[in-house]
Enzyme design. Sequence first.
Site: not given
Ligand code: AMP
Length: 394
Positions: A176, A207, A237, A381
């Site tokens: 990251h 994630n 994980r 990113e």
């Molecule tokens: P990413 O891998 O950066 O796209 O992040 C994915 C994670 O962000 C997942 O666990 C989603 O449930 C979480 N996420 C996205 N929107 C929300 C929200 N409004 N509230 C809580 N978690 C969120």
Amino acid sequence: MTSRNILVINCGSSSIKFALLDPAHSHFALSGLAERLGSPDAVLHWQQDGQKHSLNMPSADHRGALAQLLPRVEQAANGRLHGIGHRVVHGGEHFTQASRIDSASLAAIRSTAPLAPLHNPANLLGIEAALGLFPELPQVAVFDTAFHQSLPEHAYRYALPEVLYREHGVRRYGFHGTSHRYVSQRAAELSGLDPANSSWLSAHLGNGCSTCAIVNGQSRDTSMGLTPLEGLAMGTRSGDIDPNLFGHLSRTLGWSLEQTEHMLNHDSGLLGLSGLSNDMRSLEQASASGHPGATLAIEVFCYRLAKSLAAMSCALPQLDGLIFTGGIGENSALVRSKTLAHLRLLNLYLDDNANARCVRGESGAIQRAGHPRVLVIATNEERQIALDTLALLN
Ligand code: AMP
């Protein structure tokens, strides 16, 4: 300013994420995803000018998908594509920054494959396909690990026999890096501080999740290690566990190495704890309606995140601010507030209204007046990869 169109490509084993952008502008001219590559259901999805499109490409591989993409990219770039930036997961100790792709850098990326057997070969597929299709175009590799090559040895070495490091590269690398670097620079800009003279804690919570300590623009410690499994509890994980678990499950349940490894990477974290989902949004909803597993998963996630941030603070001379980013960091006021409730010794307190406001792309400061900065910053990113690509082309 003249336009500089950069295509950013992020290849997985059966997918390609892509974005066409000019770093001078905030929007993507074209972005999308090719998925299920190599299968009869291979499909390309893209967005352009606010419109969504899809194209079935039965059995297309990476090269086939890029070939479908090419005319759309050229049209969106008005025939002026300047370069391609590739996300590469692992750069080992060889790459401390982005690198122009040539035969030497390709060989070095290939030689790093044993450290990232799932990721680097997939990244190479994309690079090789793009080189075949765009032979004239300059291409750049941007590594997730490179930003963390500034870790001091006491932070990157495991307490293991030295030969494993010297001869086999067993050490902490961190991932990251592109995101931690981008948001820490943005944090300094937004706070009117010099990136080269400021200290940050950063929590990238998607994630995959990791924390990072950044001092004067350099990574000084991070929670992921040899692989992205180390550190925080994540979507699927486990994060840190006692490594004796491998022997324990082998003796008691007869599990193979592969079974335990699969469980730790794919069946654990939020999903394993809740028995419900790896998705924080779903868990927040389930917890609000009384699901005990979802509530426990959120509690463990936040407590372990707070512990990791406290540990990262050991690498800082002072704290100019804590940054939340990634899908969870940018959207979950609940996770931010539960995490900070464990960090009173760092004097971190939130303004509840500001915390509730910073969701769905709204960035900003969310600390209570008189307390250290806490910032919500949307990571980007693709933009960082495009900036790194441009910097090398110039
Ligand atoms: P990413 O891998 O950066 O796209 O992040 C994915 C994670 O962000 C997942 O666990 C989603 O449930 C979480 N996420 C996205 N929107 C929300 C929200 N409004 N509230 C809580 N978690 C969120």
